[in-house]
Design a protein around this motif. Structure first.
Motif, PDB file in Angstrom:
ATOM      1  N   PHE A   3       5.272 -76.120 -65.999  1.00  0.00           N
ATOM      2  CA  PHE A   3       4.552 -75.277 -66.949  1.00  0.00           C
ATOM      3  C   PHE A   3       3.795 -76.233 -67.871  1.00  0.00           C
ATOM      4  O   PHE A   3       4.182 -76.477 -69.013  1.00  0.00           O
ATOM      5  CB  PHE A   3       5.529 -74.407 -67.739  1.00  0.00           C
ATOM      6  CG  PHE A   3       5.851 -73.095 -67.082  1.00  0.00           C
ATOM      7  CD1 PHE A   3       5.797 -71.913 -67.797  1.00  0.00           C
ATOM      8  CD2 PHE A   3       6.193 -73.035 -65.738  1.00  0.00           C
ATOM      9  CE1 PHE A   3       6.088 -70.700 -67.193  1.00  0.00           C
ATOM     10  CE2 PHE A   3       6.486 -71.831 -65.129  1.00  0.00           C
ATOM     11  CZ  PHE A   3       6.428 -70.656 -65.853  1.00  0.00           C
ATOM     12  N   TYR A  35      -1.238 -71.954 -59.641  1.00  0.00           N
ATOM     13  CA  TYR A  35      -0.739 -70.711 -60.231  1.00  0.00           C
ATOM     14  C   TYR A  35      -1.384 -70.507 -61.587  1.00  0.00           C
ATOM     15  O   TYR A  35      -1.182 -71.297 -62.501  1.00  0.00           O
ATOM     16  CB  TYR A  35       0.790 -70.741 -60.359  1.00  0.00           C
ATOM     17  CG  TYR A  35       1.353 -69.461 -60.934  1.00  0.00           C
ATOM     18  CD1 TYR A  35       1.023 -68.236 -60.379  1.00  0.00           C
ATOM     19  CD2 TYR A  35       2.201 -69.472 -62.037  1.00  0.00           C
ATOM     20  CE1 TYR A  35       1.518 -67.053 -60.904  1.00  0.00           C
ATOM     21  CE2 TYR A  35       2.708 -68.289 -62.568  1.00  0.00           C
ATOM     22  CZ  TYR A  35       2.368 -67.086 -61.994  1.00  0.00           C
ATOM     23  OH  TYR A  35       2.846 -65.914 -62.514  1.00  0.00           O
ATOM     24  N   ASP A  36      -2.192 -69.458 -61.691  1.00  0.00           N
ATOM     25  CA  ASP A  36      -2.903 -69.135 -62.919  1.00  0.00           C
ATOM     26  C   ASP A  36      -2.011 -68.235 -63.768  1.00  0.00           C
ATOM     27  O   ASP A  36      -1.864 -67.040 -63.497  1.00  0.00           O
ATOM     28  CB  ASP A  36      -4.212 -68.428 -62.554  1.00  0.00           C
ATOM     29  CG  ASP A  36      -4.988 -67.966 -63.780  1.00  0.00           C
ATOM     30  OD1 ASP A  36      -4.544 -68.251 -64.914  1.00  0.00           O
ATOM     31  OD2 ASP A  36      -6.034 -67.322 -63.604  1.00  0.00           O
ATOM     32  N   ARG A  37      -1.393 -68.809 -64.812  1.00  0.00           N
ATOM     33  CA  ARG A  37      -0.450 -68.037 -65.630  1.00  0.00           C
ATOM     34  C   ARG A  37      -1.150 -67.046 -66.546  1.00  0.00           C
ATOM     35  O   ARG A  37      -0.528 -66.132 -67.072  1.00  0.00           O
ATOM     36  CB  ARG A  37       0.438 -68.977 -66.451  1.00  0.00           C
ATOM     37  CG  ARG A  37       1.430 -69.739 -65.595  1.00  0.00           C
ATOM     38  CD  ARG A  37       2.531 -70.394 -66.413  1.00  0.00           C
ATOM     39  NE  ARG A  37       2.050 -71.490 -67.222  1.00  0.00           N
ATOM     40  CZ  ARG A  37       2.026 -71.483 -68.546  1.00  0.00           C
ATOM     41  NH1 ARG A  37       2.442 -70.433 -69.228  1.00  0.00           N
ATOM     42  NH2 ARG A  37       1.581 -72.533 -69.210  1.00  0.00           N
ATOM     43  N   TYR A  38      -2.459 -67.219 -66.759  1.00  0.00           N
ATOM     44  CA  TYR A  38      -3.193 -66.219 -67.515  1.00  0.00           C
ATOM     45  C   TYR A  38      -3.216 -64.890 -66.759  1.00  0.00           C
ATOM     46  O   TYR A  38      -2.967 -63.832 -67.302  1.00  0.00           O
ATOM     47  CB  TYR A  38      -4.646 -66.670 -67.728  1.00  0.00           C
ATOM     48  CG  TYR A  38      -4.892 -67.370 -69.027  1.00  0.00           C
ATOM     49  CD1 TYR A  38      -4.554 -66.787 -70.228  1.00  0.00           C
ATOM     50  CD2 TYR A  38      -5.504 -68.617 -69.051  1.00  0.00           C
ATOM     51  CE1 TYR A  38      -4.793 -67.421 -71.430  1.00  0.00           C
ATOM     52  CE2 TYR A  38      -5.754 -69.259 -70.246  1.00  0.00           C
ATOM     53  CZ  TYR A  38      -5.404 -68.665 -71.431  1.00  0.00           C
ATOM     54  OH  TYR A  38      -5.646 -69.288 -72.614  1.00  0.00           O
ATOM     55  N   LEU A  66      -1.624 -64.230 -63.719  1.00  0.00           N
ATOM     56  CA  LEU A  66      -0.536 -64.060 -62.763  1.00  0.00           C
ATOM     57  C   LEU A  66      -1.081 -64.019 -61.340  1.00  0.00           C
ATOM     58  O   LEU A  66      -0.758 -63.139 -60.544  1.00  0.00           O
ATOM     59  CB  LEU A  66       0.258 -62.793 -63.074  1.00  0.00           C
ATOM     60  CG  LEU A  66       1.026 -62.764 -64.400  1.00  0.00           C
ATOM     61  CD1 LEU A  66       1.837 -61.485 -64.515  1.00  0.00           C
ATOM     62  CD2 LEU A  66       1.940 -63.966 -64.557  1.00  0.00           C
ATOM     63  N   TRP A 115      -2.159 -66.471 -57.792  1.00  0.00           N
ATOM     64  CA  TRP A 115      -2.055 -67.740 -57.066  1.00  0.00           C
ATOM     65  C   TRP A 115      -3.454 -68.159 -56.655  1.00  0.00           C
ATOM     66  O   TRP A 115      -4.170 -67.427 -55.984  1.00  0.00           O
ATOM     67  CB  TRP A 115      -1.135 -67.594 -55.858  1.00  0.00           C
ATOM     68  CG  TRP A 115       0.270 -67.295 -56.290  1.00  0.00           C
ATOM     69  CD1 TRP A 115       0.847 -66.072 -56.447  1.00  0.00           C
ATOM     70  CD2 TRP A 115       1.247 -68.255 -56.688  1.00  0.00           C
ATOM     71  NE1 TRP A 115       2.136 -66.201 -56.915  1.00  0.00           N
ATOM     72  CE2 TRP A 115       2.408 -67.539 -57.068  1.00  0.00           C
ATOM     73  CE3 TRP A 115       1.270 -69.654 -56.748  1.00  0.00           C
ATOM     74  CZ2 TRP A 115       3.572 -68.168 -57.498  1.00  0.00           C
ATOM     75  CZ3 TRP A 115       2.423 -70.273 -57.184  1.00  0.00           C
ATOM     76  CH2 TRP A 115       3.555 -69.541 -57.565  1.00  0.00           C
ATOM     77  N   ASP A 130       7.597 -62.698 -66.848  1.00  0.00           N
ATOM     78  CA  ASP A 130       6.971 -62.342 -65.575  1.00  0.00           C
ATOM     79  C   ASP A 130       6.512 -63.574 -64.796  1.00  0.00           C
ATOM     80  O   ASP A 130       6.471 -63.558 -63.560  1.00  0.00           O
ATOM     81  CB  ASP A 130       5.762 -61.435 -65.814  1.00  0.00           C
ATOM     82  CG  ASP A 130       6.161 -60.035 -66.231  1.00  0.00           C
ATOM     83  OD1 ASP A 130       7.376 -59.735 -66.181  1.00  0.00           O
ATOM     84  OD2 ASP A 130       5.285 -59.250 -66.611  1.00  0.00           O
ATOM     85  N   GLN A 131       6.150 -64.630 -65.519  1.00  0.00           N
ATOM     86  CA  GLN A 131       5.672 -65.843 -64.855  1.00  0.00           C
ATOM     87  C   GLN A 131       6.783 -66.482 -64.031  1.00  0.00           C
ATOM     88  O   GLN A 131       6.553 -66.942 -62.902  1.00  0.00           O
ATOM     89  CB  GLN A 131       5.136 -66.823 -65.905  1.00  0.00           C
ATOM     90  CG  GLN A 131       3.965 -66.273 -66.700  1.00  0.00           C
ATOM     91  CD  GLN A 131       3.729 -67.025 -67.991  1.00  0.00           C
ATOM     92  OE1 GLN A 131       4.393 -68.016 -68.284  1.00  0.00           O
ATOM     93  NE2 GLN A 131       2.788 -66.546 -68.792  1.00  0.00           N
ATOM     94  N   GLU A 162      -3.395 -72.929 -72.730  1.00  0.00           N
ATOM     95  CA  GLU A 162      -2.597 -72.265 -71.712  1.00  0.00           C
ATOM     96  C   GLU A 162      -2.033 -70.940 -72.223  1.00  0.00           C
ATOM     97  O   GLU A 162      -1.911 -70.730 -73.425  1.00  0.00           O
ATOM     98  CB  GLU A 162      -1.433 -73.169 -71.279  1.00  0.00           C
ATOM     99  CG  GLU A 162      -1.869 -74.391 -70.502  1.00  0.00           C
ATOM    100  CD  GLU A 162      -2.490 -74.068 -69.163  1.00  0.00           C
ATOM    101  OE1 GLU A 162      -2.101 -73.051 -68.530  1.00  0.00           O
ATOM    102  OE2 GLU A 162      -3.378 -74.818 -68.729  1.00  0.00           O
ATOM    103  N   VAL A 215       4.295 -68.616 -72.603  1.00  0.00           N
ATOM    104  CA  VAL A 215       5.304 -68.390 -71.572  1.00  0.00           C
ATOM    105  C   VAL A 215       5.827 -66.962 -71.676  1.00  0.00           C
ATOM    106  O   VAL A 215       6.161 -66.489 -72.765  1.00  0.00           O
ATOM    107  CB  VAL A 215       6.469 -69.393 -71.716  1.00  0.00           C
ATOM    108  CG1 VAL A 215       7.511 -69.153 -70.630  1.00  0.00           C
ATOM    109  CG2 VAL A 215       5.947 -70.829 -71.647  1.00  0.00           C
ATOM    110  N   GLU A 216       5.895 -66.281 -70.544  1.00  0.00           N
ATOM    111  CA  GLU A 216       6.408 -64.927 -70.467  1.00  0.00           C
ATOM    112  C   GLU A 216       7.358 -64.814 -69.274  1.00  0.00           C
ATOM    113  O   GLU A 216       7.211 -65.552 -68.286  1.00  0.00           O
ATOM    114  CB  GLU A 216       5.268 -63.918 -70.309  1.00  0.00           C
ATOM    115  CG  GLU A 216       4.293 -63.882 -71.475  1.00  0.00           C
ATOM    116  CD  GLU A 216       3.147 -62.917 -71.245  1.00  0.00           C
ATOM    117  OE1 GLU A 216       3.206 -62.157 -70.255  1.00  0.00           O
ATOM    118  OE2 GLU A 216       2.192 -62.937 -72.029  1.00  0.00           O
TER     119      GLU A 216
END
Length: 553
Positions: free
Chosen positions: A44, A342-345, A347, A349, A74-75, A68, A71-72
């Motif tokens: 992360f 992995y685009d955490r914004y 969710l 790939w 769901d990630q 970035e 953090v949540e």
């Protein structure tokens, strides 16, 4: 390690209450056996370790200082379902300490929340000390006084507190004592090389070995599950080259964590040759019965190296998997980063050919992509951490922008702060006070961003002294692009926005031309005086492209 592709925006963070953590069973696992359990991991990056390089004290807002997503939970769920076994959570503690290295309880709670979310998702977790300045100045400075003594005091203080907080967590939580100890402040890739000659600085190796021992001692001394928790040690710069001078400790619950990056400016063959040298050092460590983990690895995300990134990934991961060495992909940045998987914004790939190569190397069948969860509206931002006179940013990921359309800032009747809005796509676009999208009325500031293209939208606000009067910030759902705005995209006036309009915009007589010089001035959809990618982005919006305009009565 700080990587590129991080615009300096903060992100929307909806933090839940910190969950209580019940004491869990602990089954000791040696460092060697742990390496077999966590073959595939992901970082992360640029999140909990993000910071400003000064001596000021900061709160939870640092989490999104480097652009970035916060953090949540769901990630972590998405990462676990994809097939990864572990995550690495880089953390900077220094901006959140007071007095003599006392960590803020609020920051410790936030880190613990992220750790628990990952564990709840079934993942193993590596928690570290990432960007602490005393670990970046381990050579005698101008004053002739070495900072290694102070670094030892700091690393001991950090790990006593962190280890005590997590003493009852299961064996699935690992500690990593340092990220990449350097010779001096600044980003020095060959940080084991004191004089530029290519010779390894043995004095630095001794200092890093000393800090490894100090941190490990501090952790073991806290007792509980920490007596046999797996702890990752490291080398100068976390490089493979100095492994030969790494002093293994007689503790079966330790392992060595290093980086493996190719040179950005090399050819594919040059990158492979450089990698082979590092792989040889890893093999030597394994022969010495030292378990090894690659805690950061990825091909270049831009430039010439991005062209051979896939081939290098297939080559390198195949070699490491064959040696049984686990790898943790360095993941951060916006989708244009060619090494982002992995685009955490959003969710999502991205660059899936890279992740396919990684999974294939380790013989793992990747799981499904996790569907997006639509957020409920309205969304009220947490402004509790705002302090008078400080600069504050929020940014909103595309998955929110797709459904939302309006940001409302309530100012308690007094607008004493400055503000700005920024769109990030292939270009930066600034929206200042007085623009057609921004209205101010009775102490309420409203920004209508319906129809704006781009990956993120940033909002900044600032003031001086006790000027802050912000009482609430809300993100509202609005209808799609209005028919009047859609009309601007119908360049040929046939009542439909489609390929024909796109072709006109692309004509040499229009594209990249000033509006006044263009054959068809209507191609300047956003009215900024030039016809370019920004206009294309608007035309391509799902709310515009392949849409028919309503009949005009």
């Amino acid at each position: 390690m700080l990587k590129r592709f991080a615009p300096f925006l903060l992100t929307l963070s909806l933090l839940c209450a910190v969950p209580s953590w019940a004491v869990t069973p602990f089954t000791p696992v040696t460092g060697a056996d742990m390496m077999k359990r966590i073959q595939l991991g992901i970082n992360f990056g640029n999140t909990l370790e993000a910071r400003v390089w000064d001596d000021k004290h900061y709160g939870l807002e640092t989490e999104t200082f480097w652009g970035e997503a916060a953090v949540e939970p769901d990630q972590f769920a998405a990462i676990a379902k994809k097939g990864y076994a572990a995550v690495r959570l880089p953390v900077s503690w220094e901006p959140h300490m007071t007095g003599t290295y006392v960590i803020d309880e609020e920051w410790m709670d936030r880190v613990a929340q992220c750790v628990d979310w990952a564990l709840d998702a079934g993942l193993y977790v590596i928690l570290n000390a990432h960007h602490e300045t005393n670990f970046y100045s381990l050579i005698d400075g101008v004053s002739g006084v070495s900072d290694v003594d102070e670094a030892e005091r700091e690393i001991t203080a950090i790990w006593k507190q962190v280890a005590n907080r997590f003493a009852e967590h299961s064996e699935k939580l690992l500690f990593e004592v340092m990220n990449e100890p350097h010779l001096q402040e600044g980003w020095i890739w060959e940080s084991w090389n004191a004089d530029g000659s290519g010779n390894i600085d043995l004095a630095l190796c001794e200092k890093v070995n000393r800090l490894n021992k100090a941190a490990l001692h501090a952790i073991r001394e806290t007792g509980g599950n920490n007596k046999k928790r797996v702890v990752l040690l490291t080398t100068p710069g976390a490089e493979a080259t100095p492994i030969e001078y790494f002093e293994a400790i007689n503790d079966p619950y330790t392992a060595l964590g290093i980086f493996l990056y190719p040179p950005n400016d090399a050819t594919l063959e040059g990158a492979k040759a450089d990698t082979d040298i590092k792989l040889a050092a890893v093999r030597d460590a394994l022969k010495r019965k030292i378990p090894v983990l690659i805690k950061e690895i990825a091909p270049p995300g831009e430039g010439d190296g991005a062209a051979w990134g896939l081939e290098w990934t297939e080559y390198t991961f195949g070699k490491l998997a064959g040696m049984g060495v686990p790898t943790f992909w360095w993941n951060c940045g916006l989708p244009e980063n060619e090494a982002l998987i992995y685009d955490r914004y959003n969710l999502e790939w991205t660059h899936k050919e890279l992740s396919k190569a990684v999974f294939a190397a380790y013989g793992v069948t990747p799981g499904p992509d996790v569907p997006l969860k639509k957020p409920p509206f309205p969304i009220e931002l947490d402004i509790s951490s705002l302090k008078d006179g400080e600069f504050a940013y929020w940014s909103f990921p595309e998955r929110l922008l797709a459904d939302a359309g309006e940001l409302v800032v309530e100012l308690n009747g007094v607008l004493t702060w400055g503000y700005s809005f920024v769109r990030v796509s292939e270009e930066w676009a600034q929206f200042d006070a007085g623009g057609e999208r921004i209205t101010e009325e009775d102490g309420v500031l409203t920004f209508d961003f319906r129809g704006l293209a781009g990956n993120t939208l940033g909002f900044g606000i600032w003031g001086e002294g006790n000027a802050r009067k912000v009482t609430r910030i809300t993100l509202n759902k609005k209808e799609e692009q209005t028919p009047a705005a859609q009309t601007e995209c119908d360049i040929n006036g046939d009542g439909r926005i489609n390929q024909s309009d796109l072709n006109i915009l692309w004509l040499p007589g229009n594209y990249n031309k000033n509006t006044a010089d263009a054959d068809e001035p209507r191609c300047d959809i956003n009215g900024d005086g030039i016809i370019n990618q920004s206009d294309l982005n608007i035309l391509w919006l799902p709310s515009n492209y392949n849409k028919s305009l309503p009949a005009i009565e």
